[in-house]
Every structure is written in C-alpha cells, then in structure tokens.
Design a protein around this motif. Structure first.
Motif, PDB file in Angstrom:
ATOM      1  N   GLY A  39     113.926   8.254  16.683  1.00 31.71           N
ATOM      2  CA  GLY A  39     112.916   7.486  17.402  1.00 31.71           C
ATOM      3  C   GLY A  39     113.417   6.269  18.128  1.00 31.71           C
ATOM      4  N   GLY A  40     114.614   6.353  18.730  1.00 34.63           N
ATOM      5  CA  GLY A  40     115.102   5.236  19.552  1.00 34.63           C
ATOM      6  C   GLY A  40     116.288   4.552  18.928  1.00 34.63           C
ATOM      7  N   ALA A  50     112.642   0.120  24.887  1.00 33.60           N
ATOM      8  CA  ALA A  50     112.341  -0.540  23.617  1.00 33.60           C
ATOM      9  C   ALA A  50     110.838  -0.660  23.400  1.00 33.60           C
ATOM     10  CB  ALA A  50     113.004  -1.916  23.587  1.00 33.60           C
ATOM     11  N   GLU A  51     110.124  -1.007  24.459  1.00 38.64           N
ATOM     12  CA  GLU A  51     108.665  -1.151  24.373  1.00 38.64           C
ATOM     13  C   GLU A  51     107.991   0.166  23.999  1.00 38.64           C
ATOM     14  OE1 GLU A  51     105.261  -1.344  27.757  1.00 38.64           O
ATOM     15  OE2 GLU A  51     106.841  -2.848  27.935  1.00 38.64           O
ATOM     16  N   ARG A  52     108.509   1.270  24.508  1.00 36.61           N
ATOM     17  CA  ARG A  52     107.902   2.577  24.280  1.00 36.61           C
ATOM     18  C   ARG A  52     108.478   3.294  23.056  1.00 36.61           C
ATOM     19  NH1 ARG A  52     104.191   4.946  28.490  1.00 36.61           N
ATOM     20  NH2 ARG A  52     103.690   3.029  29.610  1.00 36.61           N
ATOM     21  N   GLY A  53     109.488   2.704  22.421  1.00 41.80           N
ATOM     22  CA  GLY A  53     110.100   3.337  21.266  1.00 41.80           C
ATOM     23  C   GLY A  53     110.848   4.604  21.610  1.00 41.80           C
ATOM     24  N   LEU A  54     111.439   4.629  22.802  1.00 41.46           N
ATOM     25  CA  LEU A  54     112.147   5.818  23.281  1.00 41.46           C
ATOM     26  C   LEU A  54     113.651   5.552  23.368  1.00 41.46           C
ATOM     27  CD1 LEU A  54     109.656   6.761  26.134  1.00 41.46           C
ATOM     28  CD2 LEU A  54     110.003   8.039  24.007  1.00 41.46           C
ATOM     29  N   THR A  55     114.420   6.606  23.267  1.00 45.34           N
ATOM     30  CA  THR A  55     115.875   6.504  23.358  1.00 45.34           C
ATOM     31  C   THR A  55     116.313   6.514  24.811  1.00 45.34           C
ATOM     32  OG1 THR A  55     116.132   7.655  21.253  1.00 45.34           O
ATOM     33  CG2 THR A  55     118.057   7.565  22.685  1.00 45.34           C
ATOM     34  N   LEU A  56     117.165   5.548  25.174  1.00 44.42           N
ATOM     35  CA  LEU A  56     117.767   5.475  26.498  1.00 44.42           C
ATOM     36  C   LEU A  56     119.266   5.385  26.312  1.00 44.42           C
ATOM     37  CD1 LEU A  56     117.640   5.014  29.616  1.00 44.42           C
ATOM     38  CD2 LEU A  56     117.503   2.553  29.105  1.00 44.42           C
ATOM     39  N   LEU A  63     110.672   7.647  31.232  1.00 42.77           N
ATOM     40  CA  LEU A  63     110.224   6.826  30.102  1.00 42.77           C
ATOM     41  C   LEU A  63     108.706   6.640  30.139  1.00 42.77           C
ATOM     42  CD1 LEU A  63     113.042   4.111  30.150  1.00 42.77           C
ATOM     43  CD2 LEU A  63     112.690   5.848  28.368  1.00 42.77           C
ATOM     44  N   LEU A  64     108.151   6.414  31.316  1.00 40.82           N
ATOM     45  CA  LEU A  64     106.698   6.256  31.443  1.00 40.82           C
ATOM     46  C   LEU A  64     105.964   7.552  31.110  1.00 40.82           C
ATOM     47  CD1 LEU A  64     106.540   4.083  34.693  1.00 40.82           C
ATOM     48  CD2 LEU A  64     105.985   3.349  32.355  1.00 40.82           C
ATOM     49  N   ALA A  65     106.656   8.689  31.272  1.00 42.03           N
ATOM     50  CA  ALA A  65     106.067   9.983  30.912  1.00 42.03           C
ATOM     51  C   ALA A  65     106.257  10.306  29.433  1.00 42.03           C
ATOM     52  CB  ALA A  65     106.685  11.082  31.768  1.00 42.03           C
ATOM     53  N   GLY A  66     106.868   9.374  28.686  1.00 39.75           N
ATOM     54  CA  GLY A  66     107.053   9.576  27.253  1.00 39.75           C
ATOM     55  C   GLY A  66     108.268  10.386  26.883  1.00 39.75           C
TER      56      GLY A  66
END
Length: 331
Positions: A301-302, A118-124, A91-94
C-alpha cells in the motif's frame, strides 16, 4: 497446508517506447508477480503491435486504459515531457505508478507527484534500475567499514555515442537532451552514495547551436562533509558507465555501474598504493529486482518515502545545473 499464492498484479502500459519493447515488458511477461493486461500508445497502430506481441489488450488512448477496472498499476514510458502528466492522471485514477526516469522534467513536477502519491496512499516509483543492483549496497558496506579510509572524492560517468538524427532524445520539446537522459544517472548515483544534501559547485553544458539542446556536460558537486563529486555525461562519447569512490586509503571503481546485463558478473576494482584487488560479484537482474520491489510496495500500500526524497533531490540538482551551467555552443 500452505496459503494460496497471491494473484498477479495487473499492469497497464502507457507508452510504446523502445525501453518498454526491449526490456521492461518482456521482463514483466516472465514474472509471476505481474500480468500485463493492456497497452496504450501515441497511435492505435503502435498499441496494436505491442498488444499482439505481448498477448494483451490494446487501447486507443491512455485515458481509456486508465478507466479499466482490471488495471492495478501503470507503467509510464511516454516521452520525458509527458511523464508527470500521465503519472498524475494514473494516480488520480487510483493506480499505482512505475514511471520511466526521471519522474519529471524538474523538481517542481517531482514534488507534486510524490505529494499526490503520498496523499492517495499509492506507490510511485521511478524506473532507475541500477539502484536495485546489489553491487551498490556492497560498495556502501565497504565505505562504511572503512575500506577506503576517509572519503575525499566521487566521480561518475555515463556516456553513449551519438544517436540517430531522428531519435526522440534529440527533441527538446519532448524533454530530450543529455542531462535528462544520461546525466541523471551519475547525479542519482551521487545522491545514492553521498546523500541528498548536495550542492552544484559548477557545471558546463555543450549545447546545439540550432536549438540549445544539451549534448553533453560535466558537473562538480560538493557534499556537507566536504566530499567533491565530478560527473560527466553525454551523447558524444564512446560508451562509459562507471563511478569511483576515492579515500585516503584506497580507491574503488564500479566498472559497469548503470546498465549491467542480467548475466553480467560485476567487477569492483579496489586500488591501493602497492596493490590492486579485483572483486567479482554475483550476477543480478536489476530490472527484475525493481519490479519485485514495486510489486511488494503495491501490495503493502505505498511507502518508501525515502525514494521520493532522493528523486526530488536529484531533480533539484538538475534544476541547479540548468541555472548555473556555462553553455558552450557546438554545431
């Protein structure tokens, strides 16, 4: 004139696990939504074996895979104790992340990862395949429609026979144990069908004398509406993968709840006082459905905060089981 098809999303795999080799990566390889571009494992030798088999690149270490600009998303199948570490690094790597279940070893790890995504707008996403099988939505429709009457209890079991002695799931330091491996399935099913606001009313764990590793267990849950849930799991039983919802009009059993093969036609058994109904449902590939949903979420986008809420709720139950369980030592 039709619009051009979107290019496949590019996936990198961290971990050379059995589930990656047998199930996830073969499914990825046949899906138009995905392209497997690279894999990294605990050793370069294992990564090279996977790369040759699946026709992708091999990286000497996961960090190098995360540095690749041609990776959109990462599938993490490292040992359970490392899920949070590598999912966080990704996630930190985008990168968007699909991580093997559970997302962490406790609720604190789950909250941290979900907040970061959520902060990075990434799907987990967690790789809980069974959540995507249509049979469970069918169960919810029957319950909501009153087919079972007033719901009083829920029971679930996911048990498997003893594993080979060198199996990683017997390694406590790597996040092993029955609770985090098979126990999370009935817990997650309870959250799915009863909601996230569940309390642990009691629990028992059979633990190995040598190191305290949990081999099997039982859990009693209570919902705000008064529905009671009784769950069983372990590495000490013949195979079982089922749950039952029981009301004052009928009882419904999902006979192959967690690991149905893609070709399996699910069977729902509805029992009343004087009759039994057996409903056969269409087969579905729950892993392919999960990967399709993951791809859609990545392109959007998440999103799916509700899934984050349920992942956290399930690991809060795991924490409560650990805290309250009576431990029975076994040799």
């Amino acid at each position: 004139m039709s619009a051009p098809a979107a290019r496949p999303l590019r996936l990198g795999a961290i971990g050379t696990s059995s589930i990656a080799w047998r199930r996830v990566l073969p499914t990825v390889a046949r899906m138009p939504e995905w392209e497997l571009v690279a894999v990294a494992g605990r050793t370069p030798k294992k990564a090279a074996r996977f790369a040759e088999h699946f026709g992708c690149a091999a990286e000497d270490d996961p960090g190098a895979l995360l540095d690749r600009s041609d990776v959109d998303a990462v599938y993490v199948s490292a040992p359970t104790s490392l899920h949070r570490h590598w999912a966080e690094r990704a996630l930190l790597a985008g990168k968007h992340v699909l991580v093997e279940k559970p997302v962490g070893v406790d609720a604190t790890e789950a909250r941290g990862l979900c907040a970061l995504a959520a902060e990075r707008g990434l799907t987990l996403r967690e790789n809980f395949m069974f959540l995507h099988h249509p049979q469970h939505a069918g169960v919810r429709e029957l319950v909501a429609g009153g087919r079972l009457g007033r719901l009083a209890s829920f029971s679930a079991a996911f048990c498997i026979p003893p594993l080979p002695e060198d199996d990683i799931r017997y390694a406590a330091a790597l996040g092993g144990g029955a609770l985090l491996d098979v126990g999370v399935y009935p817990l997650r099913a309870a959250v799915l069908q009863l909601g996230p606001d569940l309390d642990v009313a009691g629990a028992t764990l059979r633990t190995r004398v040598s190191d305290g590793l949990d081999l099997s267990g039982q859990v009693l849950l209570a919902s705000p509406s008064g529905v009671l849930a009784e769950l069983a799991f372990g590495f000490e039983h013949t195979y079982a993968s089922t749950y039952t919802m029981w009301g004052d009009r009928a009882r419904l059993t999902v006979t192959r709840a967690f690991t149905p093969p893609a070709s399996h036609q699910p069977l729902l058994v509805i029992e009343e006082q004087d009759r039994e109904e057996r409903r056969t449902l269409p087969a579905a590939d729950q892993l392919a459905l999960l990967l399709q949903e993951f791809a859609s979420a990545v392109r959007a986008g998440g999103g799916a905060v509700g899934q984050h809420t349920d992942s956290i709720a399930m690991l809060e139950l795991v924490d409560a089981v650990r805290t309250t369980a009576r431990r029975i030592p076994v040799r």
